[in-house]
Every structure is written in C-alpha cells, then in structure tokens.
Design a protein around this motif. Structure first.
Motif, short mmCIF file in Angstrom:
data_model
loop_
_atom_site.label_atom_id
_atom_site.label_comp_id
_atom_site.label_asym_id
_atom_site.label_seq_id
_atom_site.Cartn_x
_atom_site.Cartn_y
_atom_site.Cartn_z
N PHE A 109 4.61 6.94 2.51
CA PHE A 109 4.75 5.67 3.21
C PHE A 109 4.36 4.51 2.32
CE2 PHE A 109 5.84 6.67 7.47
CZ PHE A 109 5.20 7.84 7.82
N TYR A 118 0.84 5.40 0.81
CA TYR A 118 0.14 6.51 1.45
C TYR A 118 0.98 7.78 1.34
CZ TYR A 118 -3.43 3.64 3.69
OH TYR A 118 -4.48 2.80 3.92
N GLN A 158 -3.16 0.37 -3.77
CA GLN A 158 -2.79 -0.93 -3.23
C GLN A 158 -2.51 -1.91 -4.36
OE1 GLN A 158 -5.96 -3.22 -1.55
NE2 GLN A 158 -4.64 -4.94 -1.04
N LEU A 171 5.55 13.20 3.09
CA LEU A 171 6.15 11.94 3.52
C LEU A 171 5.35 10.83 2.84
CD1 LEU A 171 8.24 10.61 5.39
CD2 LEU A 171 6.62 10.88 7.27
N LEU A 196 -2.96 11.93 6.25
CA LEU A 196 -2.58 10.65 5.66
C LEU A 196 -3.63 10.22 4.65
CD1 LEU A 196 -1.24 8.88 8.79
CD2 LEU A 196 -0.20 8.55 6.56
N PHE A 254 -4.65 7.56 1.47
CA PHE A 254 -4.39 6.32 0.74
C PHE A 254 -4.23 6.63 -0.75
CE2 PHE A 254 -4.63 1.99 -0.50
CZ PHE A 254 -5.51 1.89 -1.57
N LYS A 274 -7.64 1.78 -5.48
CA LYS A 274 -7.07 3.08 -5.82
C LYS A 274 -7.73 4.15 -4.96
CE LYS A 274 -5.28 4.65 -10.25
NZ LYS A 274 -5.39 4.51 -11.71
N GLY A 314 9.16 9.83 12.68
CA GLY A 314 8.33 9.72 11.49
C GLY A 314 7.72 8.37 11.19
N GLU A 315 8.26 7.29 11.74
CA GLU A 315 7.69 5.99 11.37
C GLU A 315 6.31 5.79 11.98
OE1 GLU A 315 10.16 6.45 13.48
OE2 GLU A 315 10.32 4.85 14.97
N MET A 316 5.52 4.92 11.38
CA MET A 316 4.17 4.62 11.85
C MET A 316 4.21 3.26 12.55
SD MET A 316 2.00 7.01 10.99
CE MET A 316 0.38 6.31 10.77
N GLN A 322 1.53 11.47 3.29
CA GLN A 322 1.23 12.26 4.49
C GLN A 322 1.73 13.68 4.27
OE1 GLN A 322 3.16 11.20 8.22
NE2 GLN A 322 1.40 11.94 9.39
N TYR A 333 0.85 -1.18 0.00
CA TYR A 333 0.00 0.00 0.00
C TYR A 333 0.89 1.24 0.00
CZ TYR A 333 -2.84 -3.63 2.24
OH TYR A 333 -3.47 -4.81 2.55
N LYS A 364 -7.91 -0.56 2.30
CA LYS A 364 -7.43 0.79 2.44
C LYS A 364 -7.94 1.36 3.76
CE LYS A 364 -11.12 3.05 -0.20
NZ LYS A 364 -11.38 3.93 -1.35
N TYR A 365 -7.13 2.20 4.33
CA TYR A 365 -7.48 2.81 5.61
C TYR A 365 -7.85 4.27 5.41
CZ TYR A 365 -5.03 -0.99 8.18
OH TYR A 365 -4.61 -2.18 8.70
N TYR A 406 -2.41 3.93 15.50
CA TYR A 406 -0.99 3.96 15.16
C TYR A 406 -0.33 5.10 15.91
CZ TYR A 406 -1.32 0.61 11.33
OH TYR A 406 -1.48 -0.54 10.58
N PHE A 436 2.18 0.33 14.57
CA PHE A 436 0.87 -0.24 14.87
C PHE A 436 0.76 -0.51 16.37
CE2 PHE A 436 -2.84 -2.74 14.67
CZ PHE A 436 -2.62 -3.93 15.37
N TYR A 450 -1.54 -3.07 9.03
CA TYR A 450 -0.38 -3.04 8.16
C TYR A 450 0.89 -2.93 8.98
CZ TYR A 450 -3.58 -0.58 4.82
OH TYR A 450 -4.60 -0.16 4.01
N THR A 451 2.00 -3.20 8.29
CA THR A 451 3.31 -2.82 8.78
C THR A 451 3.83 -1.73 7.86
OG1 THR A 451 3.76 -5.04 9.61
CG2 THR A 451 5.64 -3.59 9.29
N PHE A 452 4.12 -0.59 8.42
CA PHE A 452 4.59 0.54 7.62
C PHE A 452 6.11 0.55 7.54
CE2 PHE A 452 1.16 3.49 6.59
CZ PHE A 452 0.12 3.02 7.37
N GLY A 453 6.60 1.05 6.42
CA GLY A 453 8.01 1.38 6.30
C GLY A 453 8.26 2.72 6.99
N SER A 454 9.50 3.14 6.98
CA SER A 454 9.87 4.37 7.68
C SER A 454 9.61 5.62 6.85
CB SER A 454 11.35 4.33 8.09
OG SER A 454 12.16 4.09 6.97
N PHE A 470 -7.64 7.61 7.73
CA PHE A 470 -6.99 8.06 8.96
C PHE A 470 -7.65 9.33 9.48
CE2 PHE A 470 -3.20 5.57 9.76
CZ PHE A 470 -3.05 4.87 8.58
N GLY A 471 -7.63 9.47 10.81
CA GLY A 471 -8.00 10.74 11.42
C GLY A 471 -6.84 11.72 11.32
#
Lengths: 113, 115
Positions: A90, A35, A48, A88, A43, A45, A57, B43-45, A37, A33, B102-103, B37, B47, A102-106, B105-106
C-alpha cells in the motif's frame, strides 16, 4: 476513488527479479507512506517521504528502496525478490501533520513465484 | 515498546444491531493518535475514525463511534445499526508523537454481518 493512485494493481514475477511499484499521492499531499501487508506479518510500515525527502524508516529490507520525485509521485523498488515478499503493498498520502489519518491507495498485489 | 492489540480475530453481528470491536494500545508517549480502518474483501483501506490522545470527547463519524478510555488504554470501535456492507476486516492503528506519522497496526478483526 481515494485520490491515491497505485500501479500496477497486480504483479506476478519470479524469484530473483526486480520490480517497481508506483504511487501518485492525492492532490496537495506532500507525504507518501509505503506499507506492506502480508499474512504472517500483518500491516508493516516501510518508509515515509515528505516533499522528496526521506522522513521515517520502518521495517524495510535492504533489498527494497524508495524515492519521491519532484512531482511528488513515489516509487518502491523491490529487488532480488523472494517468495516471502509476496504481499499487498500500500501507498498512502497525507498533508503534513496527518491528524485526520492517511488516505490509502488500493494497493499493488505482488506475487513472487 | 509501542503496541496495538486486537483480541477478536472474528466477530458476528446481526443486521441492524450494534457491535463493538476491541482495541487496546500501549505507548509511553503522551501524544498519540488512534485510528480505525476498514478493509473490505476488495482490499482497499478505508479510513473510518480518528481520536487524538488529548481529545476530551469520544470521536463519532456517522454510525461509527470510538469508545476512548485513556486510563485503560483502550479505543474500541462501536458500529451502530450494522449493515451487510459492514462485513470486512477492521484494523485499529496508532500514530505516535507529533513528529512521526508512521502507524502501528493491530492484527485486525474480521466482522461478518448476518442477514
């Protein structure tokens, strides 16, 4: 280390240019995915991919495109860059289902000057 | 339309005390997931916790618990025994339906833990 690798971490480029952001998902995850920011939009989307195919999309501009390769890494291409594209970006990955999140990258911090 | 609302732009809490971060959501889909999150200044997200719409019990993960009130459409995050390292932005997110991942976010709540 979350297991999701994004490169580069920082990118500074001029308006009108094109850049490519890269993401390697966590081992075993088939979904990727993207994203964005930003300060004004929060944030959002973008898109995917699941096992190489586009699945969903979001608010992705026509100047942006993405793909997922057979080795499951993904690239987000941003072209004709504008100052407002500074953000940013992601990448996140999950197994199919993503019940647990999910697991996000940095992230890749893009600055357009 | 689907929506996540976090009404607290910023919060302060004393170290070792508990704090509640508010989140309300709006969806017409009976199947959804709610997530929290954490985003530190780096900066990282990260969970924290997940609650499914059909889960009968509130989710807990260590010092984090989710106060899920379905009728009120709220999913507040409770952090117990706050630590200085909890200072960060906290985002509530919603995944809609079983077929989409898809999420939404607030806008986030910035939490500052005071020594």
């Amino acid at each position: 280390d979350s297991g999701v690798t994004q490169t580069p971490k920082h990118l500074i480029t001029a308006t009108g240019q094109r850049v490519t952001l890269r993401c390697s998902p966590r081992s075993g995850d088939l979904s990727v995915y993207w994203y964005q920011q930003s300060l004004d939009q929060g944030l959002q989307f973008l898109i995917q991919y699941y096992n190489g195919e586009e699945r969903a999309k979001g608010n992705i501009l026509e100047r942006f495109s993405a793909q997922q390769f057979p080795d499951l890494h993904s690239e987000l291409n941003l072209s004709s860059l504008e100052l407002g594209d500074s953000a940013l970006y992601f990448c996140a990955s999950s197994v199919q289902g993503a019940q647990g999140g999910y697991t996000f990258g940095s992230g890749t911090r893009l600055t357009v000057v | 339309a689907q929506k996540i609302t976090q009404t607290q732009p910023g919060m302060f809490v004393q170290e070792k005390e508990a704090v509640t971060l508010d989140c309300t959501y709006d969806t017409s889909d009976p199947s959804y997931g709610l997530f929290w999150y954490k985003q530190p200044s780096s900066g990282e997200m990260i969970f924290l916790i997940y609650q499914g719409s059909y889960d009968q019990q509130n989710a807990t993960e260590g010092r984090y618990s989710l106060n899920f009130q379905k009728a009120r459409k709220s999913a507040n995050l409770v952090i117990s025994a706050s630590q200085l390292g909890d200072s960060a932005m906290y985002f509530c997110a919603m995944r809609e339906g079983p077929g989409t991942y898809k999420y939404i976010f607030g806008t986030g709540t910035r939490l500052k833990v005071l020594a």
